[in-house]
Design an enzyme around this catalytic site. Structure first.
Site, PDB file in Angstrom:
ATOM      1  N   SER A  15      65.645  80.832 -24.697  1.00 61.57           N
ATOM      2  CA  SER A  15      65.627  81.864 -25.747  1.00 61.57           C
ATOM      3  C   SER A  15      65.742  81.265 -27.142  1.00 61.57           C
ATOM      4  O   SER A  15      66.085  80.082 -27.304  1.00 61.57           O
ATOM      5  CB  SER A  15      66.786  82.838 -25.529  1.00 61.57           C
ATOM      6  OG  SER A  15      66.802  83.265 -24.187  1.00 61.57           O
TER       7      SER A  15
HETATM    8  C1  LIG Z   1      64.804  84.593 -21.389  1.00 65.12           C
HETATM    9  S1  LIG Z   1      64.921  83.839 -19.852  1.00 65.12           S
HETATM   10  C2  LIG Z   1      66.596  83.272 -19.822  1.00 65.12           C
HETATM   11  C3  LIG Z   1      66.902  82.142 -20.754  1.00 65.12           C
HETATM   12  C4  LIG Z   1      68.061  81.283 -20.290  1.00 65.12           C
HETATM   13  N1  LIG Z   1      69.332  81.948 -20.392  1.00 65.12           N
HETATM   14  C5  LIG Z   1      68.091  79.917 -20.968  1.00 65.12           C
HETATM   15  O1  LIG Z   1      69.139  79.562 -21.527  1.00 65.12           O
HETATM   16  O2  LIG Z   1      67.101  79.197 -20.872  1.00 65.12           O
HETATM   17  C6  LIG Z   1      65.015  85.220 -18.762  1.00 65.12           C
HETATM   18  C7  LIG Z   1      65.127  84.822 -17.300  1.00 65.12           C
HETATM   19  O3  LIG Z   1      65.531  85.988 -16.560  1.00 65.12           O
HETATM   20  C8  LIG Z   1      65.006  85.859 -15.262  1.00 65.12           C
HETATM   21  N2  LIG Z   1      65.102  87.143 -14.556  1.00 65.12           N
HETATM   22  C9  LIG Z   1      64.265  88.218 -14.607  1.00 65.12           C
HETATM   23  N3  LIG Z   1      64.714  89.199 -13.793  1.00 65.12           N
HETATM   24  C10 LIG Z   1      65.848  88.719 -13.196  1.00 65.12           C
HETATM   25  C11 LIG Z   1      66.755  89.251 -12.242  1.00 65.12           C
HETATM   26  N4  LIG Z   1      66.618  90.471 -11.719  1.00 65.12           N
HETATM   27  N5  LIG Z   1      67.800  88.476 -11.868  1.00 65.12           N
HETATM   28  C12 LIG Z   1      67.974  87.226 -12.372  1.00 65.12           C
HETATM   29  N6  LIG Z   1      67.140  86.682 -13.271  1.00 65.12           N
HETATM   30  C13 LIG Z   1      66.087  87.414 -13.690  1.00 65.12           C
HETATM   31  C14 LIG Z   1      63.594  85.334 -15.516  1.00 65.12           C
HETATM   32  O4  LIG Z   1      63.068  84.747 -14.351  1.00 65.12           O
HETATM   33  C15 LIG Z   1      63.825  84.357 -16.660  1.00 65.12           C
HETATM   34  O5  LIG Z   1      63.982  83.061 -16.176  1.00 65.12           O
END
Ligand SMILES: C[S@@+](CC[C@H](N)C(=O)[O-])C[C@H]1O[C@@H](n2cnc3c(N)ncnc32)[C@H](O)[C@@H]1O
Length: 403
Positions: free
Chosen positions: A92
């Site tokens: 992010s």
């Molecule tokens: C914006 S990224 C997160 C960034 C992360 N915190 C970092 O520091 O790199 C959002 C993530 O949420 C995950 N995601 C989407 N739906 C999800 C769910 N139901 N449970 C867990 N992860 C999920 C996606 O696969 C993606 O990798």
């Protein structure tokens, strides 16, 4: 740490500080310690000739080698970087990461659950802040993301972080209770399982969609007596959650893009209060205040997302950058936008902190008494009641919920 990397990180910290998002020493120390590039093997970058596409932007995949100074400069700048496209994943935007870490108020020894592991960058920052006596559990729904993240976190020395491949909606009761639960993905709803796994004095920080995809005010939620209470504490825009909390997006990125790519049927100048908001946007300051009207619109009118209203056959969009309002379709939409703006002005221009939130299991919400300035938002699993506590709001100024 390599001297060149240390220098890049110092500039990067300065940039985040200038944006007003880095305030406390423990968060700053964590940013100084964690090397973002060590948690990446490739990124997708915007390029005119890019052969791939994500939400309308052309992209090219760039493999990451340690000797690539140009790529390192990008990695240590205030940019969200995509690492997967379909389904998406990313690291992010650093100012948003810092803002959320400050809002979390982490302390040494805390136990934290993160939904949306992505690259593990945020998890590593949190591990630095909670220290050796604290614990981080982070979940991602994509197995290949988890495989890569676990491997890179280990190589960077963060082998204590538990990285799990599953739907984060279920939380992880095995490591509960959590002092903090953070979601780093745009949530269409909250999960009552997160609430069950929260420590008594703990709270959650959720980018909770209000008005559709990409409009995710940062929402602090905690248990209070037999219900969940919340407040808006910031603004954000994330990719949407998948799995059991996934919903059909009424006003998703695709709809916004397709509407605004057409020729408008009419154009209007900005109203005065919109001009005032536009000044804030131009000065790149006070995003909370800039978002206050769009949040009001999203709560009182279910057709609203950001500064647009979406009707059956068209829409109306406030285009701050172009100093105008663009109408695509029926004129009544423009009139509705105008009256929403007027209501917001009459109520004293309520901002993020003027709202108090309550969450109930769906269809089990309390009644809203006559005269209370409150609106109901129905979600997949929960019903949210948003109460306007603005000091300017008075009972006789009640407006009818448009939804
Ligand atoms: C914006 S990224 C997160 C960034 C992360 N915190 C970092 O520091 O790199 C959002 C993530 O949420 C995950 N995601 C989407 N739906 C999800 C769910 N139901 N449970 C867990 N992860 C999920 C996606 O696969 C993606 O990798």
């Amino acid at each position: 740490m390599d001297r060149e990397i240390a220098k890049l990180i110092e500039n990067y910290i300065d940039e985040i500080k200038k944006a007003g998002m880095l305030e406390t020493k423990p968060v700053e120390r964590a940013f100084r310690k964690v090397e973002r590039h060590r948690l990446l093997e490739w990124v997708y970058l915007p390029e005119e000739e890019g052969g791939l596409e994500y939400t309308g932007t052309k992209l090219t995949k760039k493999k990451f080698g340690p000797q690539d100074p140009e790529l390192l400069k990008i990695i240590y700048s205030d940019q969200a970087l995509l690492t997967r496209l379909d389904p998406p994943s990313s690291t992010s935007q650093p100012t948003l990461v810092a803002n959320m870490l400050e809002l979390l108020a982490l302390e040494q020894g805390m136990n934290v659950l993160e939904i949306g592991a992505g690259t593990g960058y945020n998890a590593a920052l949190m591990q630095e802040i909670v220290g050796k006596t604290g614990s981080i559990t982070t979940i991602d729904i994509q197995e290949d993301v988890v495989e890569q993240t676990e491997r890179l976190l280990k190589a960077a020395g963060y082998d204590k972080i538990e990285v799990l491949a599953k739907d984060g909606a279920r939380g992880h009761p095995e490591n509960a209770p959590y002092d903090r639960i953070i979601a780093t993905v745009g949530c269409s709803d909250l999960s009552f399982r997160w609430a069950e796994q929260l420590a008594d004095e703990g709270f959650m920080l959720i980018p909770l969609q209000h008005g559709g995809e990409g409009m995710d005010p940062l929402t602090k939620i905690w248990r209070e007596d037999d219900k969940l209470s919340g407040r808006f504490v910031g603004v954000s825009g994330f990719m949407s959650i998948r799995g059991e909390m996934e919903v059909e997006q009424r006003t998703g990125f695709a709809k916004q893009r397709s509407l605004c790519s057409k020729e408008p049927t009419a154009e209007y100048p900005l109203f005065r209060s919109l001009e005032e908001l536009n000044e804030l946007r131009k000065k790149r300051c006070d995003w909370d205040k800039f978002s206050s009207l769009s949040l009001f619109m999203a709560i009182v009118d279910e057709r609203a997302c950001w500064y647009s209203l979406y009707g059956e056959k068209g829409g109306v969009a406030i285009k701050f950058k172009e100093d105008r309002i663009a109408l695509y379709g029926e004129e009544s939409l423009y009139q509705d936008l105008k009256s929403l703006c007027k209501h917001w002005e009459e109520m004293g221009k309520p901002g993020l902190s003027d709202w108090q939130l309550e969450f109930f299991p769906r269809n089990r919400a309390r009644e809203i008494p006559e005269g209370e300035m409150a609106w109901t938002i129905e979600r997949k699993f929960s019903t949210e009641i948003a109460v306007l506590k603005s000091r300017h709001a008075s009972r006789d100024r009640k407006i009818d919920p448009v939804q």
